[in-house]
Design a protein around this motif. Structure first.
Motif, mmCIF file in Angstrom:
data_model
loop_
_atom_site.group_PDB
_atom_site.id
_atom_site.type_symbol
_atom_site.label_atom_id
_atom_site.label_comp_id
_atom_site.label_asym_id
_atom_site.label_seq_id
_atom_site.Cartn_x
_atom_site.Cartn_y
_atom_site.Cartn_z
ATOM 1 N N SER A 80 0.791 -1.234 0.000
ATOM 2 C CA SER A 80 0.000 0.000 0.000
ATOM 3 C C SER A 80 0.823 1.284 0.000
ATOM 4 O O SER A 80 0.714 2.099 -0.914
ATOM 5 C CB SER A 80 -0.959 -0.006 1.184
ATOM 6 N N TYR A 81 1.674 1.508 1.012
ATOM 7 C CA TYR A 81 2.351 2.808 1.103
ATOM 8 C C TYR A 81 3.188 3.086 -0.134
ATOM 9 O O TYR A 81 3.326 4.233 -0.563
ATOM 10 C CB TYR A 81 3.222 2.871 2.355
ATOM 11 N N CYS A 82 3.751 2.042 -0.724
ATOM 12 C CA CYS A 82 4.592 2.238 -1.902
ATOM 13 C C CYS A 82 3.809 2.851 -3.052
ATOM 14 O O CYS A 82 4.382 3.438 -3.961
ATOM 15 C CB CYS A 82 5.215 0.912 -2.318
ATOM 16 N N PHE A 114 4.060 6.597 -2.561
ATOM 17 C CA PHE A 114 5.406 7.154 -2.649
ATOM 18 C C PHE A 114 6.195 6.362 -3.685
ATOM 19 O O PHE A 114 7.060 5.548 -3.357
ATOM 20 C CB PHE A 114 6.089 7.088 -1.273
ATOM 21 N N PHE A 171 13.606 3.871 -2.081
ATOM 22 C CA PHE A 171 14.471 4.512 -1.087
ATOM 23 C C PHE A 171 15.684 3.640 -0.799
ATOM 24 O O PHE A 171 15.617 2.410 -0.870
ATOM 25 C CB PHE A 171 13.689 4.749 0.212
ATOM 26 N N ALA A 199 18.444 6.624 4.897
ATOM 27 C CA ALA A 199 17.612 7.435 5.778
ATOM 28 C C ALA A 199 18.405 7.819 7.004
ATOM 29 O O ALA A 199 19.190 7.019 7.536
ATOM 30 C CB ALA A 199 16.373 6.650 6.188
ATOM 31 N N LYS A 200 18.213 9.025 7.445
ATOM 32 C CA LYS A 200 18.907 9.487 8.657
ATOM 33 C C LYS A 200 18.027 10.548 9.312
ATOM 34 O O LYS A 200 17.541 11.462 8.639
ATOM 35 C CB LYS A 200 20.265 10.089 8.286
ATOM 36 N N MET A 258 14.936 11.045 4.230
ATOM 37 C CA MET A 258 15.132 9.823 3.462
ATOM 38 C C MET A 258 15.640 10.209 2.071
ATOM 39 O O MET A 258 15.340 11.292 1.574
ATOM 40 C CB MET A 258 13.816 9.050 3.319
ATOM 41 N N LEU A 314 6.096 10.992 8.141
ATOM 42 C CA LEU A 314 5.286 9.799 8.370
ATOM 43 C C LEU A 314 5.946 8.927 9.446
ATOM 44 O O LEU A 314 5.267 8.386 10.320
ATOM 45 C CB LEU A 314 5.154 9.012 7.051
ATOM 46 N N GLY A 327 7.410 6.053 9.608
ATOM 47 C CA GLY A 327 6.988 4.660 9.794
ATOM 48 C C GLY A 327 5.707 4.565 10.589
ATOM 49 O O GLY A 327 5.535 3.669 11.414
ATOM 50 N N CYS A 328 4.789 5.504 10.314
ATOM 51 C CA CYS A 328 3.529 5.549 11.081
ATOM 52 C C CYS A 328 3.810 5.590 12.580
ATOM 53 O O CYS A 328 3.182 4.863 13.355
ATOM 54 C CB CYS A 328 2.643 4.362 10.760
ATOM 55 N N SER A 380 6.601 4.724 14.016
ATOM 56 C CA SER A 380 7.541 3.694 14.480
ATOM 57 C C SER A 380 8.951 4.237 14.597
ATOM 58 O O SER A 380 9.850 3.565 15.094
ATOM 59 C CB SER A 380 7.569 2.519 13.496
ATOM 60 N N LEU A 381 9.150 5.454 14.091
ATOM 61 C CA LEU A 381 10.494 6.041 14.077
ATOM 62 C C LEU A 381 10.482 7.352 14.852
ATOM 63 O O LEU A 381 10.934 8.388 14.364
ATOM 64 C CB LEU A 381 10.933 6.244 12.622
ATOM 65 N N LYS A 413 5.346 -0.334 17.678
ATOM 66 C CA LYS A 413 5.874 0.739 16.818
ATOM 67 C C LYS A 413 7.220 1.288 17.322
ATOM 68 O O LYS A 413 8.240 0.658 17.098
ATOM 69 C CB LYS A 413 4.826 1.849 16.698
ATOM 70 N N GLY A 431 12.874 1.296 15.016
ATOM 71 C CA GLY A 431 11.999 0.829 13.947
ATOM 72 C C GLY A 431 12.046 -0.675 13.748
ATOM 73 O O GLY A 431 11.487 -1.194 12.785
ATOM 74 N N HIS A 433 13.528 0.850 8.857
ATOM 75 C CA HIS A 433 12.079 0.627 8.827
ATOM 76 C C HIS A 433 11.505 1.445 7.692
ATOM 77 O O HIS A 433 11.649 2.665 7.674
ATOM 78 C CB HIS A 433 11.458 1.063 10.154
ATOM 79 N N LEU A 478 8.137 0.797 6.337
ATOM 80 C CA LEU A 478 6.750 0.348 6.102
ATOM 81 C C LEU A 478 6.779 -0.636 4.932
ATOM 82 O O LEU A 478 7.639 -1.497 4.911
ATOM 83 C CB LEU A 478 5.849 1.555 5.822
ATOM 84 N N ASP A 479 5.841 -0.479 3.997
ATOM 85 C CA ASP A 479 5.962 -1.344 2.816
ATOM 86 C C ASP A 479 6.307 -0.527 1.582
ATOM 87 O O ASP A 479 5.893 -0.829 0.471
ATOM 88 C CB ASP A 479 4.709 -2.207 2.619
ATOM 89 N N HIS A 512 8.875 0.978 -1.328
ATOM 90 C CA HIS A 512 9.933 0.384 -2.127
ATOM 91 C C HIS A 512 11.283 0.775 -1.542
ATOM 92 O O HIS A 512 11.514 1.953 -1.275
ATOM 93 C CB HIS A 512 9.891 0.917 -3.568
ATOM 94 N N PHE A 540 4.959 -3.453 10.576
ATOM 95 C CA PHE A 540 6.284 -4.074 10.388
ATOM 96 C C PHE A 540 6.328 -5.059 9.221
ATOM 97 O O PHE A 540 7.162 -5.950 9.175
ATOM 98 C CB PHE A 540 6.711 -4.777 11.679
#
Lengths: 424, 424, 424, 424
Positions: free
Chosen positions: C17-19, C22, C26, C29-30, C34, C46, C48-49, C51-52, C268, C274, D76, D78-79, D81, D298
């Motif tokens: 879904s998220y892909c 976007f 990627f 990331a730091k 990203m 976002l 990671g919803c 999670s980050l 999360k 993450g 992390h 999400l899903d 790419h 995750f």
């Protein structure tokens, strides 16, 4: 009124069924015979699916019911005390329970078999604190959602419109053929803590499966279930709705098996005259219902109390009726054997006055029944594939009428065979 | 037979209930009166929980039923065509459906209200392919597992012995007091795709809640539900088991509301005489049952066909009976207002001949009903807390008897009040 | 490797879904940024919803994890004792529990939020002997069948493929608008023994609904639920999976509300970096699990123990981080207000670093997010109709980056508005 | 930090389990060995319940993961790419799917086996429009409510706290002993329209039951299920979570059986290094998910993508590893036979590197494992009665270490036998 059936198409739901097999309009019935509006006479080997074990319009029941009505006796009394109910309960205690050393309380449920079964399932869950009711392949217990979950028939189950819960289906005796011991499989499943079969609240079984094809459980099987129930803390529910009230030759179908079911749903012929009536027999130690915890408007049909009492007094005060049934069973077996001999691979099913012939397939069985109806015999099929031609004649059918009906059946089989051969 | 009730303790299940409120043994009933075995006379303001709308033992029904029995008319005919059934269906079409421009098919279900409700729930699921039935706070629909899931009462629900599935309970009109619009809440829940309320197969509602405290839905509320049902692809099921058959002043309780329910379960007074009988009215486009998909032995109680037809012909051929009921409703309201005036905070509930007084609590209501019984009036409570004294007198109760009964009720209230004050 | 996405079409399930929002690949990331394989840089709002919360690849977590790996520290240890787990539990006790006077045991569940929620639901049922979990409109708790039953979203629920059981959905605070007091409705439902709402095993609530539209429950509402839970013998489960770990400004989202939830699912950002990790905090008196009664292979992700401990030590040893978050919340509110001012009827939602703008509809919100992505900002929608543009930036985002991201958002809104006007 | 375990009693839930069998604190692991904080060395014949098929801390996986972390690779995502995911999917396609002529899509589920199983069950229901998943005695599929319903273990099932729905348990091959053909029973149940077994959405089976006692289905049985699935319109789900990833000697446990499961849940060793990771392989024609219909935070553990790819490249590019496993299987069988020879009635179970000894009872098996641990061998039991001593050594265990471990096991058995005899 003419035999015009258009009103049914216009105003009765498509759910109607038996009328499709017997496309005429009946208006009179007595004993084991019915007449339609055109005066045609039929021998009744269906007997309201065993609801008319004492035949249509038993003279004594008629008289008692008319007297009751004329005296302004209670027609509907909810579950209040009535003289009529008292008399019925007393007769049931004296004539049925005491002579059999049976100690049960009577729960008046809604006047349908399915309601008595639902009450049994609910009570078993309440008593054990468990939910899983073990039922059996080819079992039939009713159409309301609880009882439907215990019914095997896929068409009926689909009618539920959502997944059914709270039951696990076990193999009935012989379900996998003569070489596989169903009881042993069940015991292994229950003994294995990783079988996925949740601890049982009850076994729910018809000692003889009426709709499922006249499969008759043996004494060994029933005793085995009683033992397993005890071993695993479950109740034993003997659904005697179709097989009870004398159908197998004794009042209860399991009477000579040396078992004591915890709960016994009764209905169909329990009213004696075909009136809606059902009850659940409950061992006193399990009668933990709170008042009204399972209620309903028509619990106790007072007219049925009248006729049910007459039925007990007239047929069950001594063992004369049972002895008569034993003789008729022999006659029935012999007549059906003659029928089976006409059909390759056919076998006899059932016991007592609940016997039939497995003719191997539903198409053939249907053709035979249809031919019977043309010849004046009302008879139906049974079984997972409708493959059993089933005789459920009133228990009071005279030997002569029984012979006549069996004769029609034999002729019908021969005619169908001839037609079949001609077509091949 | 003496008024000895020991047999009940010994042989009837603890589930029995009404007999506990009325501890005597009845043996005769006529119109709105009952007599016990000691000759005591009682006025009946319970009427079999609305199963005896035409009173006990209506003379014409008695006569027709006796004639039917004497003529060896069919007693039990499964769902076969019978002259009796044909006459009933024809009368129902002519007297009820046609004058109201209603187009329904009649599904003969097992002869209990709960069975008709289960059939409705199953059919709604089948028609829509959905499972969720929206039911209402304080609703009562039956004791079998499907209908029980639609019933609100916690005690009854616990009797199920396992979680109940397939329903979501919505607030009935006024459930949250006069300032919260239940309909608006329901609409918001259904419009919100993340509410967690699954798409509804049906709304299942009693237009007047009998057991739930005589809550009467307004025309606006019922029309609103009809609109929401349409908007969300759900059926509207109007459970008229207790409120139908004239109880609110018209044959159907919703008759003057301008709605057309998709399914209408009927039972209780539908047989006219208190005999077990139930049916589901189905709009023709929803009658997609396969034959026998919902079956049962006692679908169609032929004795009930006889009396039900008489009831239709005698009471519903014109609007005389309805006009009579309108007058009696006024009398009832006025009598109950006098009762309510005696109790602080008491309010009137219900409509038509289905009215009562919310006395504020179950203890008081129970005390009033018990005192009534001592004084010769049979009357019961209703409501989530048993807080409503409920009058369900036969619709045929004469003005004089209605006055007498209401007089007893008023006296009983005053006596209970006096006792209470003395105790304080 | 080129930015060739064909492998996804060929080999990854359509469930991805998220892909889709976007559409790039990627590779680095730091902190709050990203980069994709083409070197493009994105600000990550976002995270990671949620999670980050501590940003991507925190330097100290990286170092500790690398050190652990290099030392052949345990990677997978089932739920055996490991030095790493011991250190984590000790840190959690010292840094989180003790300073807050909280007494909880940590249940290591499978490393997904849904697993922690399922464990909570199972435990609440076990503790209370009841089955009904009261959940809330717009709630999101996971995709496995138990947690899915507690989730409101219709699309997700339909994915279950069968009716979901064991939950009843209650209105979240404000679900029916500002004039209807949800808490009062809930209390009335629970106080009414005929409401049809079965006695609750627990309330399961997200103090701030992440997926449901950033609805933030007030202290009064949460305290009210705590009171109702106590009154009705239910547990209170605060699902802090998305709102916990500092997201609202304190470690727990309910920390300043004066309530003590019985069970607290966490996931999360609990691992800090993450990594998959989840746990259920359990009040000691409820920890009645038998060993392995709820088990699983990945309970306790040892790598996550390493980074989770660093997160606690680095950010939560004193209140500096919380004070920083308070300041950033103000900045975020102010930035979002500027956005809301551009859109008629738009309102601010959420609290702390979990805020967003309800733009009135999903189409507009989607267009805004898409435009943001084109401009280098990763941001997503939320809400029943996807109508909320939701900011879940890492809590560690610098004030400058936060400003930059909010600037992009504001521009995107203006551009979308311009395009819209042009089209009209 | 000392080997002080008080923190676990104080702060970890009673649900913890493996730590009770292995009461020490581990801090280092490499290959097939683990060390505790006191420097004691253990041979690991448990391997994270088959999650560490390639041993602890594989050098190449460590290196790749450290490089990924140092480069600020996505942790992390999400899903979305990511380059890392792309590389993994490409490797999976090239190394696993293509050489086996397998055409599957990969659904990244939450990183637990139970989540992959739930996704499979949901998808099978969605594809078929049916709800009933046929699972097997002694099966183990997970702890969340959907997967738990498919798990046989009574203790685990009871942990659910409410009745589990949507599954029917069928006998695994040999469940009723060698003389009863489970496949035939299943076929008879499915062919009988009145068996009460609802039409199946899927068969869900572990080709080798890991938790259930190392029961290995034969090729004939699996082919039979594939045939029955096709015949009855059901999907075949091969749960290869424990038996897959080389455990039986080939990448998939069913690889040489000539069947093509519709859905294949994978987890445990799929990440190569013991990191949380799970996926569902889906035949393209069944991939009818809508985006996010089954989602989760995750899904896809990017660190796991790194190590999983290394695992594929290092071990599965050619058949060298498989040939090595074949040899080790022989060594294992031989070693276990020596063990079995010491115990009356003991039998060998399982296949490949997933073998064990059924010692006849859980007490004995537990005593053997406890003695092993004292002697430096980590090993666990399995089976409905914990009666199987199960060897799940890393597949990469050297022949020498395997011999050493088996030697400890043999000694432990002899010592336990001696103690037992002394006690008698």
């Amino acid at each position: 009124m003419p035999n015009d059936l258009s009103i049914y198409k216009r105003r009765e739901s498509e759910a109607r069924s038996y009328c499709r097999s017997f496309p005429t309009s009946f208006n009179r019935a007595k004993g084991s015979e019915m007449w339609d509006v055109d005066g045609n006479r039929y021998i009744d080997f269906l007997a309201g699916c065993s609801s008319l074990n004492y035949g249509h319009n038993d003279r004594d029941m008629q008289a008692a019911l008319i007297e009751h009505i004329q005296a302004d006796g209670i027609t509907h009394g909810l579950d209040m005390h009535t003289e009529t109910k008292q008399a019925f309960l007393t007769a049931f205690e004296d004539i049925i329970l005491k002579p059999r050393n049976m100690d049960y309380k009577v729960m008046m449920t809604g006047p349908t078999g399915t309601n008595a079964v639902e009450a049994a399932m609910k009570l078993a869950r309440k008593v054990t604190g468990r939910t899983n009711i073990l039922t059996f392949t080819n079992g039939f217990h009713g159409m309301t959602m609880g009882a439907l979950a215990a019914t095997g028939n896929a068409g009926k189950r689909n009618g539920g419109g959502m997944p059914l819960a709270g039951t696990t289906h076990m193999p009935f005796e012989g379900a996998f053929g003569p070489d596989v011991d169903s009881l042993s499989l069940i015991e292994q499943m229950l003994d294995n803590p990783s079988s996925g079969i949740d601890a049982p609240a009850a076994f729910l079984i018809e000692p003889v499966q009426g709709e499922g094809g006249l499969n008759a459980a043996s004494t060994e099987f029933m005793q085995g279930l009683a033992r397993l129930a005890k071993k695993h803390g479950a109740l034993l529910i003997a659904d005697d709705i179709q097989a009870g009230c004398g159908r197998t030759g004794t009042f209860f179908s399991f009477e000579e098996m040396g078992i004591e079911p915890d709960l016994i749903p009764l209905a169909k012929s329990f009213s004696g005259m075909g009136l809606p009536f059902a009850a659940l027999l409950v061992k006193p130690e399990h009668d933990i219902w709170k008042p009204a915890e399972h209620n309903g408007t028509f619990r106790g049909n007072t007219h049925a109390f009248v006729t049910a009492r007459i039925a007990l007094e007239k047929f069950w005060k001594d063992d004369a009726f049972s002895r008569e049934l034993a003789e008729k069973s022999v006659q029935l077996t012999s007549g059906l054997q003659a029928v089976a001999d006409e059909i390759e691979g056919a076998t006899l099913k059932g016991r007592g006055l609940m016997q039939g012939v497995d003719v191997g397939g539903g198409e053939l069985a249907g053709a035979i029944c249809a031919r019977c109806f043309e010849k004046g015999l009302i008879i139906e099929t049974s079984g997972a594939h409708d493959e059993v031609v089933k005789v459920l004649a009133p228990l009071t059918t005279s030997s002569a009428l029984l012979r006549e009906g069996l004769g029609i059946l034999l002729e019908a089989v021969r005619e169908v065979n001839t037609t079949k051969m001609a077509a091949e």
